[in-house]
Design an enzyme around this catalytic site. Structure first.
Site, PDB file in Angstrom:
ATOM      1  N   ALA A  44       0.838  -1.201   0.000  1.00  0.00           N
ATOM      2  CA  ALA A  44       0.000   0.000   0.000  1.00  0.00           C
ATOM      3  C   ALA A  44       0.875   1.254   0.000  1.00  0.00           C
ATOM      4  CB  ALA A  44      -0.907  -0.006   1.220  1.00  0.00           C
ATOM      5  N   GLU A  45       1.969   1.215   0.762  1.00  0.00           N
ATOM      6  CA  GLU A  45       2.862   2.388   0.781  1.00  0.00           C
ATOM      7  C   GLU A  45       3.517   2.563  -0.595  1.00  0.00           C
ATOM      8  OE1 GLU A  45       4.736   2.815   5.155  1.00  0.00           O
ATOM      9  OE2 GLU A  45       4.891   0.846   4.266  1.00  0.00           O
ATOM     10  N   ASP A  47       2.209   1.601  -3.467  1.00  0.00           N
ATOM     11  CA  ASP A  47       1.163   2.122  -4.362  1.00  0.00           C
ATOM     12  C   ASP A  47       0.998   3.620  -4.169  1.00  0.00           C
ATOM     13  OD1 ASP A  47       0.611  -0.250  -5.573  1.00  0.00           O
ATOM     14  OD2 ASP A  47      -1.125  -0.755  -4.315  1.00  0.00           O
ATOM     15  N   SER A  92       2.679  -4.573 -17.289  1.00  0.00           N
ATOM     16  CA  SER A  92       2.121  -4.524 -15.945  1.00  0.00           C
ATOM     17  C   SER A  92       0.635  -4.176 -16.085  1.00  0.00           C
ATOM     18  CB  SER A  92       2.864  -3.464 -15.161  1.00  0.00           C
ATOM     19  OG  SER A  92       2.404  -3.464 -13.855  1.00  0.00           O
ATOM     20  N   GLU A 123     -10.577 -12.687 -13.285  1.00  0.00           N
ATOM     21  CA  GLU A 123      -9.698 -13.760 -12.797  1.00  0.00           C
ATOM     22  C   GLU A 123      -9.088 -13.331 -11.491  1.00  0.00           C
ATOM     23  OE1 GLU A 123      -6.467 -14.543 -15.532  1.00  0.00           O
ATOM     24  OE2 GLU A 123      -7.894 -14.324 -17.173  1.00  0.00           O
ATOM     25  N   LYS A 125      -6.334 -12.271  -9.100  1.00  0.00           N
ATOM     26  CA  LYS A 125      -4.979 -11.748  -9.320  1.00  0.00           C
ATOM     27  C   LYS A 125      -4.092 -12.403  -8.275  1.00  0.00           C
ATOM     28  CE  LYS A 125      -2.464  -7.349  -9.796  1.00  0.00           C
ATOM     29  NZ  LYS A 125      -1.221  -7.917  -9.427  1.00  0.00           N
ATOM     30  N   ASP A 127      -0.913 -13.338  -6.149  1.00  0.00           N
ATOM     31  CA  ASP A 127       0.249 -12.562  -5.723  1.00  0.00           C
ATOM     32  C   ASP A 127       1.480 -13.457  -5.721  1.00  0.00           C
ATOM     33  OD1 ASP A 127       1.571 -10.346  -4.973  1.00  0.00           O
ATOM     34  OD2 ASP A 127       0.899 -10.340  -2.886  1.00  0.00           O
ATOM     35  N   ARG A 146       9.906 -11.886 -15.427  1.00  0.00           N
ATOM     36  CA  ARG A 146       9.504 -10.693 -16.185  1.00  0.00           C
ATOM     37  C   ARG A 146      10.647  -9.681 -16.268  1.00  0.00           C
ATOM     38  NH1 ARG A 146       4.647  -6.901 -14.151  1.00  0.00           N
ATOM     39  NH2 ARG A 146       6.135  -6.583 -12.470  1.00  0.00           N
ATOM     40  N   GLU A 182       1.526 -16.769 -13.352  1.00  0.00           N
ATOM     41  CA  GLU A 182       2.038 -16.319 -12.061  1.00  0.00           C
ATOM     42  C   GLU A 182       2.476 -17.544 -11.257  1.00  0.00           C
ATOM     43  OE1 GLU A 182       2.095 -13.101 -11.840  1.00  0.00           O
ATOM     44  OE2 GLU A 182       2.133 -12.526  -9.733  1.00  0.00           O
ATOM     45  N   TYR A 244      -2.164 -17.249 -17.157  1.00  0.00           N
ATOM     46  CA  TYR A 244      -3.234 -16.279 -17.393  1.00  0.00           C
ATOM     47  C   TYR A 244      -3.237 -15.660 -18.786  1.00  0.00           C
ATOM     48  CZ  TYR A 244       0.541 -13.079 -15.926  1.00  0.00           C
ATOM     49  OH  TYR A 244       1.731 -12.420 -15.804  1.00  0.00           O
ATOM     50  N   LYS A 309     -10.595  -8.269 -17.590  1.00  0.00           N
ATOM     51  CA  LYS A 309     -10.023  -8.202 -18.943  1.00  0.00           C
ATOM     52  C   LYS A 309     -11.122  -8.085 -19.983  1.00  0.00           C
ATOM     53  CE  LYS A 309      -6.184 -11.130 -17.563  1.00  0.00           C
ATOM     54  NZ  LYS A 309      -5.494 -12.412 -17.640  1.00  0.00           N
ATOM     55  N   LYS A 333      -7.888  -3.721  -7.190  1.00  0.00           N
ATOM     56  CA  LYS A 333      -7.055  -4.033  -6.034  1.00  0.00           C
ATOM     57  C   LYS A 333      -7.900  -4.090  -4.759  1.00  0.00           C
ATOM     58  CE  LYS A 333      -2.857  -4.269  -6.019  1.00  0.00           C
ATOM     59  NZ  LYS A 333      -1.692  -3.582  -6.347  1.00  0.00           N
ATOM     60  N   CYS A 426       1.853 -11.152  37.555  1.00  0.00           N
ATOM     61  CA  CYS A 426       0.670 -10.993  36.700  1.00  0.00           C
ATOM     62  C   CYS A 426       0.085  -9.583  36.850  1.00  0.00           C
ATOM     63  CB  CYS A 426      -0.371 -12.030  37.081  1.00  0.00           C
ATOM     64  SG  CYS A 426      -1.932 -11.763  36.217  1.00  0.00           S
ATOM     65  N   CYS A 431      -9.695  -3.336  36.648  1.00  0.00           N
ATOM     66  CA  CYS A 431      -9.924  -1.915  36.424  1.00  0.00           C
ATOM     67  C   CYS A 431     -10.146  -1.622  34.939  1.00  0.00           C
ATOM     68  CB  CYS A 431      -8.749  -1.101  36.947  1.00  0.00           C
ATOM     69  SG  CYS A 431      -8.831   0.598  36.453  1.00  0.00           S
ATOM     70  N   CYS A 456      -3.780  -8.306  40.527  1.00  0.00           N
ATOM     71  CA  CYS A 456      -3.379  -9.655  40.902  1.00  0.00           C
ATOM     72  C   CYS A 456      -1.978  -9.686  41.527  1.00  0.00           C
ATOM     73  CB  CYS A 456      -3.442 -10.554  39.667  1.00  0.00           C
ATOM     74  SG  CYS A 456      -2.886 -12.216  39.981  1.00  0.00           S
ATOM     75  N   CYS A 471      -0.570 -17.094  34.762  1.00  0.00           N
ATOM     76  CA  CYS A 471      -0.694 -16.513  36.090  1.00  0.00           C
ATOM     77  C   CYS A 471      -0.958 -17.677  37.053  1.00  0.00           C
ATOM     78  CB  CYS A 471      -1.868 -15.541  36.092  1.00  0.00           C
ATOM     79  SG  CYS A 471      -2.358 -15.061  37.748  1.00  0.00           S
ATOM     80  N   CYS A 476      -7.298 -14.713  40.182  1.00  0.00           N
ATOM     81  CA  CYS A 476      -6.796 -13.488  39.543  1.00  0.00           C
ATOM     82  C   CYS A 476      -7.994 -12.703  39.000  1.00  0.00           C
ATOM     83  CB  CYS A 476      -5.862 -13.877  38.396  1.00  0.00           C
ATOM     84  SG  CYS A 476      -5.544 -12.550  37.249  1.00  0.00           S
TER      85      CYS A 476
HETATM   86  S1  IVH Z   1      -2.926 -10.433 -16.837  1.00  0.00           S
HETATM   87  C1  IVH Z   1      -0.680  -7.211 -19.443  1.00  0.00           C
HETATM   88  N1  IVH Z   1      -3.903 -12.001 -15.047  1.00  0.00           N
HETATM   89  O1  IVH Z   1      -0.213  -9.103 -11.974  1.00  0.00           O
HETATM   90  C2  IVH Z   1      -0.389  -7.981 -18.253  1.00  0.00           C
HETATM   91  N2  IVH Z   1      -1.921 -10.810 -14.493  1.00  0.00           N
HETATM   92  O2  IVH Z   1       0.226  -6.254 -11.515  1.00  0.00           O
HETATM   93  C3  IVH Z   1      -1.276  -9.143 -18.252  1.00  0.00           C
HETATM   94  N3  IVH Z   1      -1.045 -11.311 -12.266  1.00  0.00           N
HETATM   95  O3  IVH Z   1       2.352  -8.681 -14.288  1.00  0.00           O
HETATM   96  C4  IVH Z   1      -1.424  -9.595 -16.921  1.00  0.00           C
HETATM   97  N4  IVH Z   1      -2.577 -12.770 -11.690  1.00  0.00           N
HETATM   98  O4  IVH Z   1       2.285 -10.879 -12.952  1.00  0.00           O
HETATM   99  C5  IVH Z   1      -2.928 -11.140 -15.333  1.00  0.00           C
HETATM  100  N5  IVH Z   1      -4.889 -13.478 -13.575  1.00  0.00           N
HETATM  101  C6  IVH Z   1      -3.909 -12.627 -13.841  1.00  0.00           C
HETATM  102  C7  IVH Z   1      -2.873 -12.332 -12.950  1.00  0.00           C
HETATM  103  C8  IVH Z   1      -1.906 -11.408 -13.295  1.00  0.00           C
HETATM  104  C9  IVH Z   1      -1.469 -12.149 -11.322  1.00  0.00           C
HETATM  105  C10 IVH Z   1       0.149 -10.440 -12.155  1.00  0.00           C
HETATM  106  C11 IVH Z   1       1.027 -10.461 -13.364  1.00  0.00           C
HETATM  107  C12 IVH Z   1       1.120  -9.025 -13.792  1.00  0.00           C
HETATM  108  C13 IVH Z   1       0.817  -8.310 -12.525  1.00  0.00           C
HETATM  109  C14 IVH Z   1       0.372  -6.905 -12.727  1.00  0.00           C
END
Ligand code: IVH
Length: 746
Positions: A44-45, A47, A92, A123, A125, A127, A146, A182, A244, A309, A333, A426, A431, A456, A471, A476
């Protein structure tokens, strides 16, 4: 030409400085994440940094640069492996963090395509790390990471060693093609692998050797495992892949849609991403993305979102690519489950069994949509293993409803600090006031002059084979408080209104000492009404009159009702170590009464399927204790149901068979578990989330997202009146359903 003609020189100078700083930071984090597999900040940081850079580059186009991290992917390959150029760049994905952003993505595509309707695919995603696999005449000939999108690392030998990736394909695959997917480590495999490393470290420590680092999360573990020098190490790791995409394909016809492509690839034995769905429109795709958020923890792999997609490959080609991202796909996300913050203090609380449980008081931070101030630290061994200290910056994680965990310290940010020590006595207290002046209360002291809570102070210790410290004082104050809370809780006797605060008050006033005392309260309402905050105070002729108000009357009703909870719930409520709801039900069914369970020989208890020797031992120990016997006896005398009611005769009527309800919000006259239990007894199913399979939603006060979801699905939504009426007369529920059916008349 600048789109922001009014940007002054000064603004541009400040923006340039910030952009340069962000680029350097992001590049450094890319290297740590993609090459070293050792991230320093949460996703998150990362991003947030990335979004800020993107925003500045849009606002100041004169600062654009082709080698900005917003235009490139990942990080350049490291030096351990040979470099492989990708024939087609590996891209990406752009991100959508909410429905608006997803709909805006669709709208941009609609404007470019000049059409409004087409199909989408969603689909999970996964990790993990992106890999390209080239198959020639059905054999795996090349596997590459990649890298920076244009060139990656040659990890062929390692990927060939992974069992779940086919080295040879079935059927009649094209002569030469590349697929992308992945590589991931299933969560269970990750936990087991880290546990193995921890065990190994103990041996290494004994031999005076340096400890091996644990992997931070399944993604890093997968990346680290793929990038091993020795393929046999990769082979020993629990890795899997979700394919994928078809990258490129020579000399063979290929399907026209992404959906069909995945089916086609699966025919050759390639493991494509599971749980793919096809949608007619974006609303359906969006509903699936939102539903996924509830189910992400149930997946065997870690998911960080859903990929949406465009299905038609010709439309994908029309939409093309911008920068490093295709316009035909986007990542929805999930709210981040990890964040970093500072451990301000390490404190302990006392559990109902007397275990001393350390936790971290954190600088407040938002994770997964909620503010987190505390996180569990489990036990001393865990604190030592992870090496967490007061003052550390740490990564915390909150998955689903689970209590937040401290994952690891960020050692790079550690200042001088010492290891934390378990208190020797303990700190249990009744309170609990944050501002209490009692030095043992553990809160920020100062406001209250006199702490009325008991403390206690008994010695704390642990047995050799135990991870927890306990404890040593069975009386207690904290143990007594927790035991009462547990007895009254939903999973046990479900005494509505008798929560932590009221128990604390009743203990302080000496009105109760143990669970059996609770059943004397309904006979003492007048006296209880005089306790400040419990009764209703009326001033008449200058004098305070205390009356039993609704609060006490409802409490008395809930206490009386709890007597009929049944044997299994009573067993849970007694808080016998290791006896949870599942084995309590098994024991209740097998023995039929509390006396029979408490008098049963150890072997008879252990022989019950699903119970076993540890639970049997614990029950026997409990029953051998005189105070426990007396408690059980006083509960029986108070009229608490302690036998299974086996009703002979006609089977129960189940008029709501086949219907499925969801209950949400607060109800006044009945608790949600009570209502759910009654609906179930009438044959209905109860769901935890609203879907198109839900028959109707019962919505109490402050119903939130479930109500919205039911509205969007146009499901019947009924209030508490209907719930009460429906339970009293289930046939009316069927009438209401008939009324809410859409009419065919027009
Ligand atoms: S499609 C044009 N489908 O997410 C790129 N990516 O943050 C097509 N990933 O680089 C990617 N699950 O490594 C696609 N079901 C999925 C995925 C997926 C994980 C990853 C992938 C991509 C990254 C992007």
């Amino acid at each position: 030409m600048s789109t922001l003609s009014v940007s002054s020189d000064a603004e541009l100078i400040i923006a340039r400085e910030r952009v340069e700083l962000l680029r350097a930071e992001i590049t450094r984090h890319n290297h740590r994440y993609y090459v070293l597999d050792a991230p320093e900040i949460s996703d998150a940081e990362y991003d947030a940094l990335f979004r800020e850079l993107k925003r500045l580059e849009t606002a100041f186009p004169e600062l654009a640069s082709a080698d900005s991290p917003t235009q490139t992917v990942g990080a350049a390959p490291g030096r351990t492996f040979a470099v492989v150029e990708h024939r087609l760049r590996m891209l990406s994905l752009g991100n959508a963090f909410n429905a608006e952003e997803l709909l805006a993505w669709r709208q941009r595509a609609a404007d470019l395509l000049d059409r409004e309707e087409w199909t989408f695919v969603t689909e999970p995603k996964i990790d993990g790390l992106a890999i390209a696999l080239v198959y020639e005449r059905g054999c795996l000939v090349r596997a590459a990471t990649r890298g920076d999108g244009r060139a990656g690392e040659d990890v062929t030998a390692n990927l060939r060693a992974i069992d779940s990736i086919p080295n040879e394909l079935w059927g009649n695959p094209p002569p030469l093609f590349e697929v992308r997917g992945e590589v991931y480590m299933p969560k269970a495999g990750f936990d087991a692998m880290n546990a193995n490393i921890a065990a190994l470290n103990e041996e290494r420590q004994a031999e005076g050797r340096a400890a091996l680092t644990l992997y931070a999360n399944p993604r890093n573990a997968a990346a680290g495992s793929v990038r091993q020098k020795d393929p046999s190490v990769t082979a020993s790791r629990p890795l899997n892949i979700g394919i994928y995409q078809l990258g490129w394909c020579d000399d063979a016809p290929t399907p026209d849609s992404h959906w069909e492509t995945l089916g086609w690839l699966a025919e050759f034995g390639l493991p494509t991403t599971p749980e793919v769905a096809r949608h007619d429109g974006i609303d359906d795709a969006l509903a699936t993305c939102e539903a996924w958020n509830q189910r992400r923890d149930a997946q065997v792999f870690e998911m960080d979102g859903v990929v949406v997609k465009v299905d038609d490959l010709n439309l994908q080609a029309d939409l093309g690519i911008v920068g490093r991202e295709p316009r035909w796909a986007i990542a929805w996300k999930f709210p981040p489950q990890e964040a970093s913050t500072v451990v301000e203090q390490i404190l302990v609380n006392v559990g109902r069994t007397g275990s001393i449980n350390p936790y971290a008081r954190l600088r407040p931070v938002r994770v997964g949509g909620v503010e987190v101030k505390n996180a569990t630290l489990h036990n001393l061994d865990d604190i030592r293993r992870k090496d967490i200290r007061e003052g550390d910056t740490v990564v915390i994680r909150r998955a689903g409803e689970v209590i937040p965990q401290v994952v690891r310290p960020v050692l790079e940010r550690r200042k001088d600090s010492a290891e934390w020590e378990m208190p020797s006595v303990c700190p249990g207290t009744t309170c609990g006031e944050l501002d209490c002046a009692n030095e043992h209360c553990g809160g920020d002291r100062g406001r209250l002059d006199i702490c009325e809570g008991a403390w206690c102070g008994a010695p704390v210790s642990r047995q050799d084979d135990d991870v927890d410290f306990y404890c040593s004082n069975r009386h207690c104050p904290a143990i007594v408080q927790r035991a009462l809370e547990h007895f009254a809780s939903r999973g046990a006797m479900d005494i509505r209104g008798l929560g932590e605060k009221l128990i604390k008050l009743l203990l302080r006033e000496g009105a109760i000492r143990d669970p059996a005392d609770i059943y004397t309260l309904p006979d003492r309402l007048e006296a209880l009404a005089r306790i400040p905050g419990l009764g209703q105070v009326k001033r008449r002729k200058g004098e305070d009159l205390y009356e039993v108000g609704d609060r006490l009357r409802n409490l008395a009703e809930a206490i009386r009702w709890s007597k009929t909870r049944g044997l299994a719930h009573l067993l849970v409520g007694l808080g016998i170590r290791h006896v949870g709801s599942e084995n309590a039900t098994l024991l209740a069914d097998e023995f039929g009464s509390l006396d029979a369970i408490l008098l049963a020989p150890r072997e008879a208890l252990a022989a019950v399927e699903g119970v076993g020797p540890i639970i049997a031992e614990s029950i026997v120990d409990w029953a051998l204790d005189g105070e426990n016997w007396s408690l059980a006896h006083r509960l029986q005398t108070a009229g608490v149901e302690d036998e299974i009611q086996r009703v002979a005769g006609a089977p129960a009527e189940t008029p709501l068979e086949g219907l499925r309800f969801v209950l949400t919000g607060r109800f006044g006259a009945i608790t949600r578990p009570q209502a759910e239990a009654q609906l179930k007894a009438l044959g209905a199913g109860i769901g935890s989330s609203v879907s198109k399979n839900t028959t109707a939603l019962f919505a109490g006060e402050a119903a939130g997202s479930k109500r919205k979801k039911a509205e969007s699905l146009k499901l019947p939504i009924w209030d508490e009146h209907r719930l009460i009426d429906g339970l009293a007369n289930p046939a009316t529920i069927l009438d209401w359903l008939a009324e809410s059916e859409p009419s065919n008349a027009d």
